[in-house]
Design a protein around this motif. Structure first.
Motif, short mmCIF file in Angstrom:
data_model
loop_
_atom_site.label_atom_id
_atom_site.label_comp_id
_atom_site.label_asym_id
_atom_site.label_seq_id
_atom_site.Cartn_x
_atom_site.Cartn_y
_atom_site.Cartn_z
N LYS A 224 -12.52 -1.85 -4.08
CA LYS A 224 -12.33 -1.65 -5.52
C LYS A 224 -12.06 -2.97 -6.23
O LYS A 224 -12.41 -3.14 -7.39
CB LYS A 224 -11.16 -0.69 -5.79
CG LYS A 224 -11.37 0.73 -5.35
CD LYS A 224 -12.70 1.31 -5.76
CE LYS A 224 -12.78 1.75 -7.20
NZ LYS A 224 -14.10 2.37 -7.52
N THR A 225 -11.44 -3.90 -5.55
CA THR A 225 -11.12 -5.18 -6.19
C THR A 225 -12.32 -6.12 -6.19
O THR A 225 -12.59 -6.79 -7.19
CB THR A 225 -9.93 -5.85 -5.47
OG1 THR A 225 -8.84 -4.92 -5.43
CG2 THR A 225 -9.47 -7.11 -6.20
N LEU A 226 -13.05 -6.18 -5.07
CA LEU A 226 -14.06 -7.23 -4.91
C LEU A 226 -15.49 -6.73 -4.76
O LEU A 226 -16.42 -7.52 -4.92
CB LEU A 226 -13.70 -8.10 -3.69
CG LEU A 226 -12.37 -8.85 -3.81
CD1 LEU A 226 -11.96 -9.40 -2.46
CD2 LEU A 226 -12.47 -9.98 -4.83
N SER B 147 -7.52 2.30 4.23
CA SER B 147 -7.15 2.32 2.81
C SER B 147 -7.12 0.91 2.23
O SER B 147 -7.46 0.70 1.07
CB SER B 147 -5.79 3.00 2.63
OG SER B 147 -5.87 4.37 2.93
N ILE C 51 0.82 -1.20 0.00
CA ILE C 51 0.00 0.00 0.00
C ILE C 51 0.86 1.25 0.00
O ILE C 51 0.39 2.36 -0.16
CB ILE C 51 -0.98 -0.03 1.21
CG1 ILE C 51 -2.10 0.97 1.02
CG2 ILE C 51 -0.26 0.17 2.53
CD1 ILE C 51 -3.40 0.55 1.58
N TYR D 135 -10.48 -0.03 1.35
CA TYR D 135 -10.85 0.59 0.08
C TYR D 135 -10.32 -0.24 -1.10
O TYR D 135 -11.04 -0.46 -2.08
CB TYR D 135 -10.31 2.02 0.01
CG TYR D 135 -10.60 2.69 -1.31
CD1 TYR D 135 -11.89 3.09 -1.63
CD2 TYR D 135 -9.60 2.90 -2.25
CE1 TYR D 135 -12.17 3.69 -2.85
CE2 TYR D 135 -9.87 3.48 -3.47
CZ TYR D 135 -11.15 3.88 -3.76
OH TYR D 135 -11.43 4.46 -4.98
N ASN D 136 -9.10 -0.71 -1.00
CA ASN D 136 -8.54 -1.55 -2.07
C ASN D 136 -9.34 -2.85 -2.22
O ASN D 136 -9.57 -3.33 -3.33
CB ASN D 136 -7.06 -1.84 -1.81
CG ASN D 136 -6.18 -0.63 -2.09
OD1 ASN D 136 -6.65 0.38 -2.61
ND2 ASN D 136 -4.91 -0.73 -1.76
#
Lengths: 321, 321
Positions: free
Chosen positions: A259-261, A252, A172, A255-256
């Motif tokens: 956005k991915t799943l 964060s 990250i 958040y990743n």
């Protein structure tokens, strides 16, 4: 749902538990030992088999009454092969150890499933905890390290080998000079989890921040989740910064994951969640600060519910997949 | 497999194509127009319906001969509702536009599926490209932006709303001050994709690196994938740094995908892959530098194969899901 029981084995570096549960998650019986710690792995398996037999005896249960045995341990697992690729929390390391095959010899006729502890906890939360009724969720444990497990369409997402869900080792901060146990720099785990609190404390001291609880670079080694929590309560500015930074990194990372799943739910568990409401609020605030108005429907964030026996009930839950 | 054809519609900000394919991916007929660009969305839908009818006429095909129509566009899609949440590459923006319902009125009796272009390309690669024969893969397009699509157990992983797979917007440098179109700082996309090459070029100039192709802060705006590629071939040190940094960010992003999903395969597509072999090699090298010996089985990385019609064949492929 048959009346058969499910068996969970939680194999930690210090504690080894075996538990029998009904298929609704009710605990029927449990045994715990600590005498496996210094043993070789072939010996550990004998201790596991004995412990399973002991809890079966204490509950007057025969092998035929048990649907299967799920084993959870912190390690790199080849799920499909039932092999431990490698471990890091045990006295004796092993490589490509055929765990399921070997344990099957000691517990003949019983179905055995091996998975890592974060996956097991994820599945336990899905079946018996905060994830009941959901179909797509991610479980993240924030503790000594950071681990995770992913449920998609009511099933564990394991990937090719079985190492999916290791969100703690996602990078990250590519420019970070904080090195993780995995060898990389700037993993979420290295910036937010208990194992790195000594290093993060020393870095704040070097930046010129003053410890008001008498911690020096030399004594920072003893900083863990508990002492950071105590220091924060005493108003130590370094403890506060470490906890805030940890929350930001976890937020964060969520958040990743989003956005991915795009899961329905993220469940947060692990020891550091005892930092309390401010910690959880800051994680959520950080997450929402990234999403702006981009979320057509909100991703829920909840605390884990299976508690102290999360590993054990999670291990047993694997049998129900 | 029935003899019915599948129809794809690739709806871009500048180009609109409709194509008919056999179920093995063979192109039967295709029509392209550019006259939708300045239109309102209700008008764009009429143009789409006319284009679909036109390609059907040119192939002498009746609605009954078609299994369904897949529509791919660059935008934020609510997959389950068939709604465009928002778009950014079109003259007229829209919010919560009921695309599938409205297009169904214009093309009665035909099954219509709407998805974003990266998901469509992912599914196209899975059915007809580099992903044939795999069950779990991630497609990443590195282009003006960075997008992606995830296949798990032979199905698209869409998530709660349908926005899963947006790996370009995962944050890989939380301390970055490069702002992405999404509003966040340090997304993979902001550090590696064509849209940000002007900004990244200016930053290198400000750092003191000299442009040997006469680019100034004022003229950096014209830098895109193609001009960066040309500059690199001419030996411009800034173009080289930008391409190398882009490869490193993409490589680290693939590592995060690996740790999260452990797929069998990652497929790389998009315009920047034309940077060539050195770019691809650097991406792979960066990825492998993160994994050390942690991969029990190697995650493959391949180039996309569906080529120039990736969006169109991908859109058609959605019908086969």
């Amino acid at each position: 749902m048959s009346k058969k029981l499910i068996c969970g084995v939680d194999l930690g570096g210090t504690k080894l538990s075996a538990g029998l549960f009904r298929q609704d998650g009710t605990l029927v019986g449990k045994e715990t030992v600590y005498d496996h710690r210094d043993e070789q792995w072939d010996e550990i398996l004998i201790i596991i088999a004995d412990l399973v037999k002991r809890v079966m005896r204490s509950c007057s249960v025969e092998p035929d009454d048990i649907l299967g045995i799920g084993v959870a341990l912190a390690g790199h697992i080849h799920f499909k092969k039932g092999v431990i690729v490698t471990v890091s929390n045990f006295v004796h390391n092993i490589y490509d150890y055929p765990f399921v095959d070997k344990l099957s010899v000691l517990l003949p006729g019983m179905r055995i499933i091996l998975d890592n502890d974060a996956n097991a906890q994820a599945f336990g939360e899905f079946k018996f905890g905060a994830g009941r009724g959901y179909h797509d969720l991610v479980f993240v444990t924030v503790s000594t390290g950071i681990g995770g497990g992913i449920i998609v369409n009511d099933k564990m997402l394991r990937g090719k080998v079985g190492t999916a869900g290791e969100v703690g080792h996602t990078i990250i901060d590519i420019d970070s000079d904080v090195k993780c146990t995995c060898g990389n720099y700037g993993c979420a785990m290295a910036l937010a989890s208990g194992l790195f609190f000594p290093e993060l404390y020393r870095r704040q001291l070097r930046k010129g921040l003053k410890s008001t609880i008498g911690i020096t670079e030399a004594s920072a080694d003893k900083m863990d989740g508990q002492s950071i929590e105590e220091g924060m309560k005493k108003g130590d500015p370094i403890c506060r910064v470490i906890v805030e930074d940890s929350a930001d990194v976890v937020g964060s990372t969520l958040y990743n994951i989003y956005k991915t799943l795009d899961p329905e739910l993220v469940i947060l568990g692990g020891g550091l969640m005892s930092f309390g409401e401010d910690y959880m609020n800051r994680i959520q605030h950080r997450f929402l600060s990234h999403t702006y108005e981009m979320m057509a429907e909100e991703m829920e964030i909840k605390l884990a519910e299976t508690g102290r026996d999360a590993g054990l009930i999670g291990a047993a839950a694997l049998v129900l997949e």
